[in-house]
Scaffold this active site. Structure first.
Site, short mmCIF file in Angstrom:
data_model
loop_
_atom_site.label_atom_id
_atom_site.label_comp_id
_atom_site.label_asym_id
_atom_site.label_seq_id
_atom_site.Cartn_x
_atom_site.Cartn_y
_atom_site.Cartn_z
N TYR A 57 0.81 -1.22 -0.01
CA TYR A 57 0.05 0.01 -0.02
C TYR A 57 0.88 1.18 -0.03
O TYR A 57 1.46 1.82 1.01
CB TYR A 57 -0.95 -0.13 1.34
CG TYR A 57 -1.94 -1.21 1.31
CD1 TYR A 57 -2.01 -1.97 0.12
CD2 TYR A 57 -2.50 -1.48 2.51
CE1 TYR A 57 -2.92 -2.94 0.34
CE2 TYR A 57 -3.28 -2.53 2.71
CZ TYR A 57 -3.55 -3.44 1.50
OH TYR A 57 -4.43 -4.40 1.56
N GLN A 192 -8.32 -13.24 5.50
CA GLN A 192 -8.85 -12.13 4.98
C GLN A 192 -9.30 -12.01 3.58
O GLN A 192 -8.40 -12.50 2.73
CB GLN A 192 -7.84 -10.70 5.16
CG GLN A 192 -8.47 -9.55 4.86
CD GLN A 192 -7.44 -8.25 4.95
OE1 GLN A 192 -7.53 -7.48 4.11
NE2 GLN A 192 -6.68 -8.40 6.09
N ARG A 244 -10.82 2.57 -9.80
CA ARG A 244 -12.29 2.32 -9.74
C ARG A 244 -13.02 2.56 -10.98
O ARG A 244 -14.04 2.26 -11.01
CB ARG A 244 -13.04 3.00 -8.28
CG ARG A 244 -12.36 2.61 -6.93
CD ARG A 244 -12.98 3.40 -5.82
NE ARG A 244 -12.31 4.65 -5.98
CZ ARG A 244 -12.58 5.65 -4.94
NH1 ARG A 244 -13.77 5.39 -4.04
NH2 ARG A 244 -12.12 6.65 -4.85
N GLY A 294 -12.02 1.78 4.98
CA GLY A 294 -11.02 2.95 4.65
C GLY A 294 -11.53 4.17 5.13
O GLY A 294 -12.72 4.60 4.96
#
Length: 327
Positions: A57, A192, A244, A294
């Site tokens: 990240y 996860q 996105r 988030g």
């Protein structure tokens, strides 16, 4: 806030956990450092005690921001969930499984899945420095690596527990078969996985198995990267570098829009946002331990924490289910 025991460990995690992917900036069009630090602080101030990050990240930036944000905080009051196994800098010397190629700051970058014992130990040492801590509460394999035996990866994490560098070990994105194979060597504390109102595949086989074997489930993308907040149907523009733009195209957006319109009266009745309703629903699903959410700024972080301030009764859950059955 509600705190939940993770699997068969002594870890108590906040039901809403801060997901630190977006603040790293990679694939999200960047983020302001000040906003990121404030988002972490606001999360902690409003009961979100658990932070989930990964070296990938922001190529270390997300971890560094968390390390900076936690300066002066009581370390034992915060749970850091970290990962390993996505290598991007060429230090794997061509080893591992090629995952995908991308651009970072205009330069091509190749991403590999690499979970050898040697690499795990290396990554953990690097992460501890970036996080400015001497232990990680939960270390997770980010993605399965077909070039490394699962047993080798599990043995390495078990060694790190014995050394005190991590409190517990887990996996991420493991299939049911991979999880079963892992337990032959070492039982992961959790898996996860991707789960949302629009993708409930794990309910069929994975969740029953984890319940029966005392393995936690940590959920990511419960909001489908913001789609289920409803705001993107209000013509909100995304940056050209935001992944996105392509991600949302996989869904029947008209059906999603109808779903949100039909469950919004529940949110209105409780005086909460659609995003909060979706998050709360997710935390109430069978077998789900914690849900990642988030936040790019303090306002979003506070809103996420408030998702645990109300409940959904049987009739409301049934109404939501009836709408989901139409998707």
């Amino acid at each position: 806030m509600e705190y939940r025991k993770l699997g068969d460990t002594d870890l108590e995690l906040s039901a809403i956990t801060y997901g630190a992917f977006a603040i790293g900036g990679t694939m999200w069009g960047g983020n302001e450092k000040k906003d990121s630090i404030e988002a972490i602080h606001a999360s902690l101030d409003h009961g979100i005690s658990t932070l989930d990050t990964a070296p990938f990240y922001g190529f270390g930036l997300s971890e560094e921001l968390i390390g900076e944000a936690l300066k002066g905080k009581q370390r034992d009051k915060v749970q850091i969930l970290n990962k390993f196994g996505l290598v991007w800098d060429g230090s794997n010397q061509g080893k591992g499984e090629h995952f995908f190629d991308m651009e970072e700051n205009g330069k091509p970058v190749s991403i590999y899945k690499y979970a050898s014992k040697e690499n795990i130990i290396k990554e953990v040492e690097e992460s501890l420095k970036r996080l400015n801590t001497d232990y990680i509460d939960l270390l997770q394999q980010h993605w399965p690596d077909s070039t490394t035996p699962i047993s080798e990866t599990m043995e390495a994490m078990e060694t790190l527990i014995q050394q005190g560098k991590i409190r517990a070990a887990a996996v991420s994105n493991y299939s049911l078969d991979q999880l079963k194979e892992a337990t032959q060597t070492f039982t992961p504390a959790s898996n996860q996985v991707y789960y949302s109102m629009l993708n409930r595949e794990i309910e069929k086989e994975l969740v029953p198995y984890t319940i029966n074997n005392k393995i936690g489930i940590i959920v990511y993308s419960p909001m489908e990267r913001g789609l289920l907040s409803g705001k993107y149907f209000l013509q909100e523009k995304l940056k050209s570098t935001d992944h996105r733009n392509g991600y949302f195209s996989q869904f029947d957006l008209e059906k999603v829009k109808t779903l949100l319109a039909n469950i919004s009266p529940i949110a209105e009745e409780k005086n909460v946002s659609l995003a909060q309703l979706v998050l709360r629903w997710t935390t109430m699903q069978k077998g789900i331990t914690v849900v990642l959410a988030g936040a790019r700024n303090a306002e979003q972080a506070i809103s996420n924490a408030a998702a645990m301030s109300f409940d959904l009764d049987t009739a409301e859950l049934e109404l939501i289910q009836s709408e989901l059955d139409k998707i």
